[in-house]
Design a protein around this motif. Structure first.
Motif, mmCIF file in Angstrom:
data_model
loop_
_atom_site.group_PDB
_atom_site.id
_atom_site.type_symbol
_atom_site.label_atom_id
_atom_site.label_comp_id
_atom_site.label_asym_id
_atom_site.label_seq_id
_atom_site.Cartn_x
_atom_site.Cartn_y
_atom_site.Cartn_z
ATOM 1 N N HIS A 309 97.872 37.296 34.514
ATOM 2 C CA HIS A 309 97.781 35.841 34.433
ATOM 3 C C HIS A 309 98.126 35.206 35.781
ATOM 4 N N ASP A 321 106.367 36.207 38.543
ATOM 5 C CA ASP A 321 105.690 35.863 37.269
ATOM 6 C C ASP A 321 104.694 34.726 37.501
ATOM 7 N N ASN A 322 103.491 35.077 37.799
ATOM 8 C CA ASN A 322 103.002 36.449 37.879
ATOM 9 C C ASN A 322 102.248 36.654 39.192
ATOM 10 N N GLU A 355 98.592 31.480 30.200
ATOM 11 C CA GLU A 355 99.372 32.576 29.600
ATOM 12 C C GLU A 355 100.721 32.060 29.150
ATOM 13 N N GLU A 356 101.331 31.222 29.987
ATOM 14 C CA GLU A 356 102.656 30.707 29.652
ATOM 15 C C GLU A 356 102.611 29.731 28.485
ATOM 16 N N ASP A 383 102.258 42.309 34.277
ATOM 17 C CA ASP A 383 102.902 40.999 34.191
ATOM 18 C C ASP A 383 104.384 41.127 33.874
ATOM 19 N N TYR A 454 114.494 41.307 36.634
ATOM 20 C CA TYR A 454 113.432 40.301 36.414
ATOM 21 C C TYR A 454 113.896 39.240 35.411
HETATM 22 ZN ZN ZN Z 1 104.193 36.288 32.963
#
Ligand code: ZN
Length: 550
Positions: A309, A321-322, A355-356, A383, A454
């Protein structure tokens, strides 16, 4: 002089610990795999691509001008490599422009706070707004909360846990006595439990859950704004609050400054905060994925996909991200363009947006491309950060397991020793865009990365910046991905769609987890093990901003 220095540094930095192709142990004589290694390891473009995307262009929030600029850069970059790429419109989403956030404590003393608007928050129209603060108290029930609301009118409401420490956990691990470490752990657990979940502080509302309603309810009560903070010493700007349609802004403040304001408020020092926030809501904006394609010469109707994404939250530049997943796929395509310009199968890159917001772009692509659904041989998604790829499985496809094992066996020993292969596995129910394909029984594989903290440090925080990238790992990820795509494109047979017996597979996973974690309760362990053993539903792609967010 500076250019010379930069060149020297670049060469220094890129001269990695990875052995040269000649020194690398390849299990096969395949010259293409060796050239992928040489080009990817000896003349990597991951730094330039990352600098252009993350430093020059910046964050790519859905519906923001920044996202559009970044997508245009993608198309130009592919064009410069002779690869056809285009924007593929699939719907609309709420638009928002982030301007400046100036937030200062002005009483009982002056301090500029480490704070910013969360994504999609209204601003103050560029005006100074100064207000007092109030901590969300613990309520006996939601009626008591409603009776309390007039007290919050015109104030900034603190709705997140005041962390007992903003030191990284590693400090406590290294320096604390076991007793004080244990005390701090339980304090943190208690405080987090008290301020999260579906019923925060007895209000009847959740904070963290999208559409939780607390920010909207406070807004209706005429508060001056809402102040939040993330557990670790990072500011979270992920807009889990339905801030878009509120009048009052929502701020995210660093652990340190949130604790300061919280304690001053609790101790009756009546802190006052001045905000000057520039933001603009742009209404529904066109949303598209950016799709790059290299047509297959022998099997043009069979597809191998690279997937990552492209959208991000915007507290920083969305580096891990990302950004790293996006640069992995870009760099893999740059390498393949040089060593494998005429692939057997058609190679497609999905740079998804939304995506988010719920895997929106990748779901829409699957719905809009039945030809790809029919001819999809393999899709590789990345991702979860900058770390080197260490996990893979076949997402619940029995034949996928056979093919992936054959690809892994042909990779350089360096990669083979690095990857923990999970076998047939089970399809992930969400989390990232491979799920948009795996849910339909398609070979959507996740390339799982090593953590590099992360979840705590960069995921949706304002610390998600270029300097967090581990270029040795990113470069290797691009090389590994290019190799997997090449091997999949050359694969003589198509991956079958026979699904694993999910009930049996999940039982086996639960048994494996229990064996590896004898003291763990059955309610612990990966979310997948908690979920009912059913094949995940796909769900439709929302083609415009979900009503609850409008
Ligand atoms: Zn992501």
């Amino acid at each position: 002089m500076r250019r010379l220095l930069a060149a020297a540094t670049l060469t220094l930095t890129l001269a990695t610990p990875f052995r040269s192709a000649a020194a690398q142990r390849f299990p096969t004589e395949d010259p293409v795999l060796r050239r992928i290694w040489s080009i990817g390891m000896d003349s990597s473009h991951t730094m330039e691509l990352s600098a252009a995307l993350l430093d020059s262009i910046g964050p790519r929030l859905a519906g923001s001008p920044g996202q559009r600029r970044a997508q245009d850069w993608l198309v130009q970059t592919y064009a410069s490599w002779g690869i056809d790429a285009k924007h593929e419109r699939y719907g609309t989403w709420r638009g928002w422009r982030r301007g400046h956030s100036h937030v200062d404590l002005v009483s009982p003393r002056v301090r500029s706070l480490e704070a910013t608007m969360v994504g999609y928050s209204p601003g103050t129209g560029g005006r100074d707004v100064t207000a007092g603060t109030i901590v969300l108290p613990r309520f006996a029930d939601s009626n008591a909360f409603v009776r309390w609301l007039p007290e919050a009118s015109g104030k900034l409401v603190l709705v997140s846990a005041p962390q007992p420490t903003c030191r990284p956990t590693t400090d406590w691990t290294e320096f604390a006595t076991p007793a004080s470490r244990a005390r701090m752990d339980s304090l943190r657990t208690d405080v987090t439990r008290e301020w999260s979940g579906p019923d925060v502080r007895g209000t009847g509302y959740s904070v963290a859950l999208a559409g939780g309603g607390l920010a909207r309810r406070l807004d209706e009560a005429g508060v001056a704004g809402v102040i939040t903070s993330r557990p670790t010493n990072a500011v979270g700007t992920r807009s889990v609050f339905e801030t878009y349609n509120t009048r009052s802004p929502t701020l995210s403040v660093s652990c340190e400054d949130y604790g300061l304001v919280f304690r001053l408020t609790e101790r009756g020092s009546n802190p006052r905060i001045r905000m000057n926030l520039d933001a603009e809501s742009l209404g529904e904006q066109p949303m598209s994925n950016t799709i790059a394609t290299v047509r297959g010469r022998e099997k043009p109707d069979e597809f191998v996909m690279l997937s990552a994404h492209f959208d991000s939250w915007d507290g920083a530049s969305g580096a891990t991200d990302n950004g790293t997943g996006s640069v992995t796929m870009l760099e893999a395509m740059r390498i393949l363009r040089q060593v494998y310009p005429n692939p057997k199968r058609t190679i497609v890159v999905g740079h998804w947006t939304g995506e988010e917001n719920g895997l929106v772009g990748s779901k829409a692509f699957r719905e809009d491309h039945p030809e790809v659904v029919k001819g999809l041989h393999a899709l590789f998604n990345q991702d979860n950060g900058t770390g080197r790829i260490v996990r893979m499985d076949a997402s619940g496809l029995v034949d996928g397991d056979v093919h992936l094992r054959s690809y892994l066996a042909r990779l350089p020993m360096e990669f083979q020793s690095q990857i923990q292969y999970g076998g047939t596995g089970t399809p992930s129910g969400g989390g990232s865009d491979n799920a948009s394909f795996a849910c339909a029984g398609l070979p959507g594989f996740s390339l799982g990365s090593l953590g590099w903290n992360y979840g705590n440090e960069t995921w949706h925080t304002e610390r998600d910046t270029y300097d967090k990238i581990v270029f040795d790992d990113l470069k290797a990820n691009a090389v590994l991905t290019a190799m997997l795509v090449y091997l999949a494109s050359e694969d003589p047979t198509m991956i079958g769609r026979e699904r694993v017996d999910i009930v049996k597979a999940v039982e086996e996973q639960r048994a494996r987890f229990a064996a590896q974690n004898p003291n763990a309760a059955t309610t612990q362990g990966p979310a997948a093990l908690q979920a009912p053993a059913t094949w995940p539903e796909c769900g439709l792609a929302p083609r415009k901003t979900a009503p609850r967010l409008r």
